[in-house]
Design a protein around this motif. Structure first.
Motif, PDB file in Angstrom:
ATOM      1  N   THR A  23      -1.145  79.588  66.833  1.00  0.00           N
ATOM      2  CA  THR A  23      -2.522  79.067  67.581  1.00  0.00           C
ATOM      3  C   THR A  23      -2.492  78.728  69.730  1.00  0.00           C
ATOM      4  O   THR A  23      -3.741  78.604  69.661  1.00  0.00           O
ATOM      5  CB  THR A  23      -2.938  78.144  67.257  1.00  0.00           C
ATOM      6  OG1 THR A  23      -1.797  77.133  66.675  1.00  0.00           O
ATOM      7  CG2 THR A  23      -2.871  78.382  65.250  1.00  0.00           C
TER       8      THR A  23
ATOM      9  N   LEU B 107      -8.519  81.786  74.733  1.00  0.00           N
ATOM     10  CA  LEU B 107     -10.080  80.860  74.803  1.00  0.00           C
ATOM     11  C   LEU B 107     -10.547  80.467  75.452  1.00  0.00           C
ATOM     12  O   LEU B 107     -11.312  80.283  76.162  1.00  0.00           O
ATOM     13  CB  LEU B 107     -10.250  80.626  73.223  1.00  0.00           C
ATOM     14  CG  LEU B 107     -10.461  81.139  71.335  1.00  0.00           C
ATOM     15  CD1 LEU B 107      -9.885  80.523  70.850  1.00  0.00           C
ATOM     16  CD2 LEU B 107     -11.574  82.632  71.709  1.00  0.00           C
TER      17      LEU B 107
ATOM     18  N   GLN C  27     -12.788  74.109  63.386  1.00  0.00           N
ATOM     19  CA  GLN C  27     -12.382  74.677  64.359  1.00  0.00           C
ATOM     20  C   GLN C  27     -13.198  74.839  65.776  1.00  0.00           C
ATOM     21  O   GLN C  27     -12.697  74.462  66.381  1.00  0.00           O
ATOM     22  CB  GLN C  27     -10.851  74.194  64.521  1.00  0.00           C
ATOM     23  CG  GLN C  27     -10.183  73.701  63.793  1.00  0.00           C
ATOM     24  CD  GLN C  27      -9.024  74.613  62.984  1.00  0.00           C
ATOM     25  OE1 GLN C  27      -8.423  75.760  63.084  1.00  0.00           O
ATOM     26  NE2 GLN C  27      -7.505  73.837  63.450  1.00  0.00           N
ATOM     27  N   TRP C  28     -13.974  76.046  64.643  1.00  0.00           N
ATOM     28  CA  TRP C  28     -14.807  76.720  65.636  1.00  0.00           C
ATOM     29  C   TRP C  28     -15.586  75.891  66.015  1.00  0.00           C
ATOM     30  O   TRP C  28     -16.657  76.129  66.945  1.00  0.00           O
ATOM     31  CB  TRP C  28     -15.154  78.236  63.982  1.00  0.00           C
ATOM     32  CG  TRP C  28     -16.574  78.067  65.416  1.00  0.00           C
ATOM     33  CD1 TRP C  28     -16.467  79.256  65.878  1.00  0.00           C
ATOM     34  CD2 TRP C  28     -17.679  78.239  64.168  1.00  0.00           C
ATOM     35  NE1 TRP C  28     -17.846  80.189  66.377  1.00  0.00           N
ATOM     36  CE2 TRP C  28     -18.401  79.239  65.435  1.00  0.00           C
ATOM     37  CE3 TRP C  28     -17.830  77.167  63.914  1.00  0.00           C
ATOM     38  CZ2 TRP C  28     -20.129  79.290  65.438  1.00  0.00           C
ATOM     39  CZ3 TRP C  28     -19.773  77.180  63.821  1.00  0.00           C
ATOM     40  CH2 TRP C  28     -21.102  78.560  64.275  1.00  0.00           C
TER      41      TRP C  28
ATOM     42  N   TRP D 291     -11.382  83.231  67.228  1.00  0.00           N
ATOM     43  CA  TRP D 291     -10.624  81.510  67.022  1.00  0.00           C
ATOM     44  C   TRP D 291     -10.177  81.762  65.482  1.00  0.00           C
ATOM     45  O   TRP D 291      -9.553  81.259  64.501  1.00  0.00           O
ATOM     46  CB  TRP D 291     -11.439  80.775  67.515  1.00  0.00           C
ATOM     47  CG  TRP D 291      -9.851  79.276  66.844  1.00  0.00           C
ATOM     48  CD1 TRP D 291     -10.374  78.584  65.412  1.00  0.00           C
ATOM     49  CD2 TRP D 291      -8.874  78.670  66.816  1.00  0.00           C
ATOM     50  NE1 TRP D 291      -8.653  77.867  65.315  1.00  0.00           N
ATOM     51  CE2 TRP D 291      -8.377  77.472  65.920  1.00  0.00           C
ATOM     52  CE3 TRP D 291      -8.379  79.621  68.438  1.00  0.00           C
ATOM     53  CZ2 TRP D 291      -7.672  77.572  66.458  1.00  0.00           C
ATOM     54  CZ3 TRP D 291      -6.729  78.725  68.093  1.00  0.00           C
ATOM     55  CH2 TRP D 291      -6.300  77.906  67.505  1.00  0.00           C
TER      56      TRP D 291
ATOM     57  N   ALA E  92      -3.328  81.911  70.778  1.00  0.00           N
ATOM     58  CA  ALA E  92      -4.675  81.993  70.856  1.00  0.00           C
ATOM     59  C   ALA E  92      -5.832  81.355  71.887  1.00  0.00           C
ATOM     60  O   ALA E  92      -6.229  81.276  72.555  1.00  0.00           O
ATOM     61  CB  ALA E  92      -5.308  82.227  69.058  1.00  0.00           C
ATOM     62  N   LEU E  93      -5.070  79.778  71.748  1.00  0.00           N
ATOM     63  CA  LEU E  93      -5.809  79.161  72.287  1.00  0.00           C
ATOM     64  C   LEU E  93      -5.947  79.974  74.203  1.00  0.00           C
ATOM     65  O   LEU E  93      -6.907  78.568  74.750  1.00  0.00           O
ATOM     66  CB  LEU E  93      -5.386  77.344  72.554  1.00  0.00           C
ATOM     67  CG  LEU E  93      -5.730  76.930  71.874  1.00  0.00           C
ATOM     68  CD1 LEU E  93      -4.989  75.452  70.991  1.00  0.00           C
ATOM     69  CD2 LEU E  93      -7.607  76.843  71.261  1.00  0.00           C
TER      70      LEU E  93
ATOM     71  N   PRO F  70     -16.009  82.397  70.163  1.00  0.00           N
ATOM     72  CA  PRO F  70     -15.472  81.434  69.915  1.00  0.00           C
ATOM     73  C   PRO F  70     -15.450  81.985  68.269  1.00  0.00           C
ATOM     74  O   PRO F  70     -14.080  81.643  67.832  1.00  0.00           O
ATOM     75  CB  PRO F  70     -16.016  80.351  69.601  1.00  0.00           C
ATOM     76  CG  PRO F  70     -17.509  80.958  69.318  1.00  0.00           C
ATOM     77  CD  PRO F  70     -17.208  82.008  70.646  1.00  0.00           C
TER      78      PRO F  70
ATOM     79  N   SER G 184     -10.370  76.692  60.081  1.00  0.00           N
ATOM     80  CA  SER G 184     -10.838  77.911  61.392  1.00  0.00           C
ATOM     81  C   SER G 184     -12.202  77.151  61.330  1.00  0.00           C
ATOM     82  O   SER G 184     -12.974  77.318  62.472  1.00  0.00           O
ATOM     83  CB  SER G 184     -10.462  79.544  61.538  1.00  0.00           C
ATOM     84  OG  SER G 184     -11.127  79.921  60.315  1.00  0.00           O
TER      85      SER G 184
ATOM     86  N   SER H 167      -6.974  82.347  63.878  1.00  0.00           N
ATOM     87  CA  SER H 167      -6.053  80.759  62.946  1.00  0.00           C
ATOM     88  C   SER H 167      -5.681  81.594  60.883  1.00  0.00           C
ATOM     89  O   SER H 167      -4.447  80.952  60.638  1.00  0.00           O
ATOM     90  CB  SER H 167      -7.383  79.957  61.883  1.00  0.00           C
ATOM     91  OG  SER H 167      -6.931  79.035  61.400  1.00  0.00           O
TER      92      SER H 167
END
Length: 202
Positions: free
Chosen positions: A185, A192, A124-125, A138, A188-189, A135, A121, A142
């Motif tokens: 995820t 976000l 990815q962050w 996230w 979560a996406l 963000p 993460s 994760s």
């Protein structure tokens, strides 16, 4: 910058989540052509680079329509999975425990899964930080995803392997791990990406 939908509905969310699960699982299954499921010492940086590349390219096909500079998603995953392959954490997405005892599979699955989720993460962050509001959420998503998915998958694989004595049971357990991670995820996406970055949000 307009790379996300400002008014998503439930149908759009579900469509994205289903696509995300499909491409992630497809990437994992394709990676098995080059990566042999094994224990931690058996897998290293090369396997991490290959696995990270295949998984991230698969996910990129969905993500590229929703974030700018989506190529960074691929770059970050190759880098992070390569580094993880060099550390004691190991490539847990392709690793099975040595023991068939369910208790350590669950306990260590939670601990090691959370570690892996945190490592992934952070990279990815870096990709998402200019695309979404808050963000840091996230990272939490994760850590929770891997911390929940890994013990469930390891437990499921252990039960199947005890019942059948076939190694395939643990492979199916890893398929379950990636399915749960992709589902969580993906959800979560959608949450976000609901909020695009605008001037003044920095």
């Amino acid at each position: 910058m307009k790379w996300v939908y400002e008014n998503w509905d439930l149908e759009t969310d579900l469509g994205f989540i289903i696509q995300w699960i499909f491409v992630t699982l497809a990437g994992f299954l394709v990676s098995l052509i080059w990566i042999e499921i094994g224990e931690r010492p058996d897998l290293g940086a090369l396997e991490g680079a290959v696995g990270g590349l295949i998984i991230s390219v698969s996910q990129w096909f969905v993500l590229k329509d929703h974030i700018s500079q989506s190529w960074r998603w691929i770059f970050v995953h190759v880098l992070i999975w390569t580094i993880i392959g060099l550390t004691p954490i190991g490539l847990l997405g392709w690793v099975i425990p040595r023991t068939l005892n369910l208790t350590p599979r669950i306990v260590y699955g939670v601990i090691e899964g959370a570690k892996l989720g945190l490592c992934l993460s952070i990279g990815q962050w870096w990709v998402l930080r200019t695309e979404v509001l808050k963000p840091w959420r996230w990272i939490i998503a994760s850590v929770l995803s891997w911390g929940i998915a890994l013990p469930i998958g390891w437990m499921f694989g252990g039960i199947l392997r005890q019942g059948t004595s076939f190694f395939l049971g643990d492979v199916l357990g890893l398929v379950l791990v990636w399915t749960i991670v992709a589902g969580m995820t993906g959800i979560a996406l959608t949450r976000l990406l609901w909020y695009p970055v605008r001037s003044g949000n920095w």
